[in-house]
Scaffold this motif. Structure first.
Motif, mmCIF file in Angstrom:
data_model
loop_
_atom_site.group_PDB
_atom_site.id
_atom_site.type_symbol
_atom_site.label_atom_id
_atom_site.label_comp_id
_atom_site.label_asym_id
_atom_site.label_seq_id
_atom_site.Cartn_x
_atom_site.Cartn_y
_atom_site.Cartn_z
ATOM 1 N N PRO A 69 10.307 10.767 0.478
ATOM 2 C CA PRO A 69 9.496 9.551 0.581
ATOM 3 C C PRO A 69 9.855 8.753 1.830
ATOM 4 C CG PRO A 69 10.285 9.835 -1.658
ATOM 5 C CD PRO A 69 10.980 10.864 -0.831
ATOM 6 N N SER A 71 8.109 5.756 2.647
ATOM 7 C CA SER A 71 7.670 4.364 2.516
ATOM 8 C C SER A 71 8.055 3.838 1.145
ATOM 9 C CB SER A 71 6.147 4.267 2.692
ATOM 10 O OG SER A 71 5.477 4.928 1.639
ATOM 11 N N ALA A 73 6.103 2.366 -0.867
ATOM 12 C CA ALA A 73 5.024 2.705 -1.803
ATOM 13 C C ALA A 73 5.228 4.109 -2.370
ATOM 14 C CB ALA A 73 3.669 2.601 -1.101
ATOM 15 N N GLU A 74 5.660 5.045 -1.539
ATOM 16 C CA GLU A 74 5.886 6.411 -2.020
ATOM 17 C C GLU A 74 7.084 6.470 -2.959
ATOM 18 O OE1 GLU A 74 5.506 10.514 -2.627
ATOM 19 O OE2 GLU A 74 4.120 8.926 -2.027
ATOM 20 N N TRP A 75 8.119 5.687 -2.662
ATOM 21 C CA TRP A 75 9.258 5.620 -3.581
ATOM 22 C C TRP A 75 8.824 5.073 -4.942
ATOM 23 C CZ3 TRP A 75 13.523 8.120 -3.496
ATOM 24 C CH2 TRP A 75 14.171 8.453 -2.307
ATOM 25 N N GLU A 76 8.000 4.060 -4.925
ATOM 26 C CA GLU A 76 7.507 3.485 -6.178
ATOM 27 C C GLU A 76 6.656 4.506 -6.939
ATOM 28 O OE1 GLU A 76 8.226 0.874 -7.710
ATOM 29 O OE2 GLU A 76 9.178 -0.463 -6.260
ATOM 30 N N ARG A 77 5.848 5.272 -6.221
ATOM 31 C CA ARG A 77 5.021 6.286 -6.886
ATOM 32 C C ARG A 77 5.885 7.337 -7.571
ATOM 33 N NH1 ARG A 77 2.793 11.237 -6.530
ATOM 34 N NH2 ARG A 77 4.109 11.797 -4.756
ATOM 35 N N GLN A 78 6.908 7.796 -6.855
ATOM 36 C CA GLN A 78 7.808 8.789 -7.438
ATOM 37 C C GLN A 78 8.546 8.219 -8.661
ATOM 38 O OE1 GLN A 78 8.277 11.956 -6.709
ATOM 39 N NE2 GLN A 78 7.284 12.213 -4.733
#
Length: 366
Positions: A69, A71, A73-78
């Motif tokens: 990840p 960003s 946002a990508e960390w939050e998605r994961q």
């Protein structure tokens, strides 16, 4: 450039050319490097299992998964994906994004290391093939290793997916053992090939009664080490190491109560915690004793030669270390560091056993 094969002219009576000698050294060094990386992979696998990191990455992307990840946002998605499985809700509820990132990086490193190993195998394979350093038989064998490495990644995902079930907080023990066994099998195949490339002509050892007995004992040791590793996989998969944390007795008994409580009986070997841990202890003890006996007999057998004697001694010291690590891991109730080193040392014991067997392959072969 002349092609090199561990089965070709170097096994015959014609002395190898200087080019063949250089090819042999380069190819074997490359394969030994892959073996070293495989041991690292086994260690990383133990660490991810013990830290509960294996389920932190919820999607399998063989190519793009190399990129972590980038960003918030990508960390939050994961992280949101991870929150959907029972492991988070039961074991890690409320540990926050920073806690998730710690287990994510452990699993990502494990997967990245596997992809890196694929490149380390593929790129030199293409180069050696183009330059004519490999004969067709060895090249096909190495291509097979590459395919099996990719299959091992698929088996890893098959294992991880079993932990996404609604009633599970860990991967299925059988799938864990399958993944572990495939890793060790691939390691043995590459190690044996590397050893054969480095020393294609085995040293002749007269096939006396004592020598043949040692050869058979080493074969048995290799098999027992493999079975003990499998038993260790089931011990890890069922979390049996967190019970009966005394040695040598188990809850005050040599053979634990409830050893045979499951029916049919064979289920106890794979699902019953008292039986699973006892079997691992018994196999480890039997293997250590057999190695000790083989060393005593081997050192008394002069025809074996110094190389075999040295390999036996290394095997003996490693199995002593491994046995001590096993007891330490048990008594300390499986701390991450001890469990990881214990799993890694199992690979080293197997390595020493395979090297010893390889040095004995010249028994009765002039």
């Amino acid at each position: 450039m002349s092609a090199y094969s561990p089965h070709g002219s170097l096994l015959g009576r014609t002395p190898p050319s200087a080019q063949e000698m250089r090819n042999r050294k380069r190819i074997s060094t490359w394969l030994f490097a892959i073996c070293f990386m495989l041991i690292g992979m086994i260690a990383l696998g133990g660490y991810t299992r013990l830290t509960g990191s294996g389920l932190s990455i919820m999607d399998w992307r063989p190519i793009t998964g190399m990129i972590p990840p980038l960003s918030h946002a990508e960390w939050e998605r994961q992280f949101e994906l991870y929150k959907t499985i029972p492991q988070y809700k039961i074991l890690h509820d409320g540990f926050g994004l920073s806690g998730f990132q710690q287990i994510f990086w452990a699993e990502w490193t494990h997967r990245f290391w596997g992809r890196l190993m694929g490149l380390v195998l593929l790129v030199p394979l293409v180069w050696f093939s183009i330059t004519g350093a490999l004969d067709r038989r060895l090249m096909l064998r190495l291509i097979l290793f590459f395919v099996l490495g990719g299959l091992q990644g698929a088996i890893g995902w098959f294992m991880v997916a079993s932990g996404f079930n609604p009633d599970s907080t860990a991967v299925a023990p059988v799938r864990l053992v399958l993944h572990l066994c495939c890793a060790f099998a691939l390691y043995i195949a590459i190690l044996w090939t590397a050893l054969s490339v480095r020393t294609p002509r085995p040293a002749f050892i007269p096939a006396t009664t004592a020598v043949v007995r040692i050869h058979r004992l080493v074969w048995t040791i290799c098999c027992l080490v493999g079975i003990t590793v499998i038993a260790g996989g089931f011990t890890a998969g069922t979390h049996a190491g967190f019970a009966y944390n005394t040695f040598p007795l188990m809850d005050g008994h040599l053979i634990p109560r409830g050893y045979a409580r499951l029916h049919p009986f064979w289920l106890n070997w794979f699902q019953n915690i008292p039986a699973v841990q006892f079997d691992h202890r018994l196999l480890a003890t039997g293997t250590a004793l057999l190695i000790g006996l083989t060393i005593v007999l081997g050192l008394r057998t002069a025809n074996l030669g110094k190389d075999v004697h040295d390999a036996l001694m290394v095997l003996g010291w490693l199995v002593l270390l491994q046995y001590a690590l096993g007891i330490t891991t048990l008594l300390l109730v499986v701390p991450v560091w001890a469990g990881t080193v214990h799993q890694t040392c199992a690979a080293l014991v197997l390595t020493a056993a395979i090297v010893t067997l390889h040095r004995l392959r010249g028994v009765g072969r002039p």
